[in-house]
Write an enzyme that holds these catalytic residues in place. Sequence first.
Site, PDB file in Angstrom:
ATOM      1  N   HIS A 150       0.856  -1.200   0.000  1.00 47.05           N
ATOM      2  CA  HIS A 150       0.000   0.000   0.000  1.00 47.05           C
ATOM      3  C   HIS A 150       0.895   1.256   0.000  1.00 47.05           C
ATOM      4  CE1 HIS A 150      -3.610   2.338   1.750  1.00 47.05           C
ATOM      5  NE2 HIS A 150      -2.588   3.158   1.953  1.00 47.05           N
ATOM      6  N   GLU A 151       1.941   1.236   0.835  1.00 47.45           N
ATOM      7  CA  GLU A 151       2.843   2.400   0.927  1.00 47.45           C
ATOM      8  C   GLU A 151       3.666   2.570  -0.350  1.00 47.45           C
ATOM      9  OE1 GLU A 151       1.891   4.059   3.240  1.00 47.45           O
ATOM     10  OE2 GLU A 151       1.080   2.535   4.565  1.00 47.45           O
ATOM     11  N   HIS A 154       1.886   4.364  -2.922  1.00 51.11           N
ATOM     12  CA  HIS A 154       1.845   5.826  -2.743  1.00 51.11           C
ATOM     13  C   HIS A 154       3.050   6.483  -3.429  1.00 51.11           C
ATOM     14  CE1 HIS A 154      -1.637   6.642  -0.272  1.00 51.11           C
ATOM     15  NE2 HIS A 154      -1.243   5.875   0.727  1.00 51.11           N
TER      16      HIS A 154
HETATM   17  C1  SB7 Z   1      -4.795  -1.031   5.687  1.00 46.82           C
HETATM   18  C2  SB7 Z   1      -4.192   0.116   6.124  1.00 46.82           C
HETATM   19  C3  SB7 Z   1      -3.006   0.561   5.539  1.00 46.82           C
HETATM   20  C4  SB7 Z   1      -2.449  -0.184   4.538  1.00 46.82           C
HETATM   21  C5  SB7 Z   1      -3.049  -1.326   4.098  1.00 46.82           C
HETATM   22  C6  SB7 Z   1      -4.219  -1.751   4.681  1.00 46.82           C
HETATM   23  C7  SB7 Z   1      -2.310   1.802   5.996  1.00 46.82           C
HETATM   24  C8  SB7 Z   1      -3.151   3.017   5.921  1.00 46.82           C
HETATM   25  C9  SB7 Z   1      -2.432   4.274   6.331  1.00 46.82           C
HETATM   26  N1  SB7 Z   1      -2.007   4.948   5.186  1.00 46.82           N
HETATM   27  O1  SB7 Z   1      -2.836   5.677   4.457  1.00 46.82           O
HETATM   28  C10 SB7 Z   1      -0.718   4.789   4.732  1.00 46.82           C
HETATM   29  O2  SB7 Z   1      -0.531   5.091   3.437  1.00 46.82           O
HETATM   30 NI    NI Z   2      -2.453   5.246   2.378  1.00 48.62          NI
END
Ligand code: SB7
Ligand code: NI
Length: 190
Positions: A150-151, A154
């Site tokens: 996920h990061e 970004h």
């Molecule tokens: C659930 C939460 C996150 C990643 C994957 C599944 C993190 C969320 C916080 N952020 O927005 C970081 O980018």
């Molecule tokens: Ni995020």
Amino acid sequence: MDDVIREGNSVLREKAEEVALPPSDEDKRQLEEMIEFLRNSQDPETAQEYQLRPGVGLAAPQINLKKRMIAMRTTDHNDELIELAMFNPKIISHSQQSAYLEGGEGCLSVDRDVPGIVPRYARVKLEAYDLDGRRFTKRLRGFLAIVFQHELDHLNGIMFYDRIDEQDPYKIELPPHELVQRSEDEVPLA
Ligand code: SB7
Ligand code: NI
């Protein structure tokens, strides 16, 4: 304290730039502040005081920095606290198997619920540089692997909902895939 930029800001759609190594004092300070932000967001009192949503990860573009830097702070499958500060992270290998988080994903830059399945790799091996500019590799699986991807997205201008099937948000890819669950007693998470 909450300097997180939200959807609609074009920085979230840009590709972040590599950080020159060894990292400058400014780069290090900013990455340290990202970790600090996560700690604060997970501390009930500080979070309450500054109205922060608890976060398990943060990517530099979310605080308006076009740099390839990621901070993560969460527990692994052994309940061990994992804090990772990374410059120029990348995936050097990954499983064939995919995985998705039960209940979908959320994002500190998205102030709404976007339901649906976000397909990820079940396991990844990453390469990155730590706060001292030293190269390291690490294998992640389960929730950690999902957060890392996920990061990393970004840093490439990708939002989690870009990966949700528009026609059928709950469409599950052909096996093999793994369903990742977060246990209830963990810190709750955006
Ligand atoms: C659930 C939460 C996150 C990643 C994957 C599944 C993190 C969320 C916080 N952020 O927005 C970081 O980018
Ligand atoms: Ni995020």
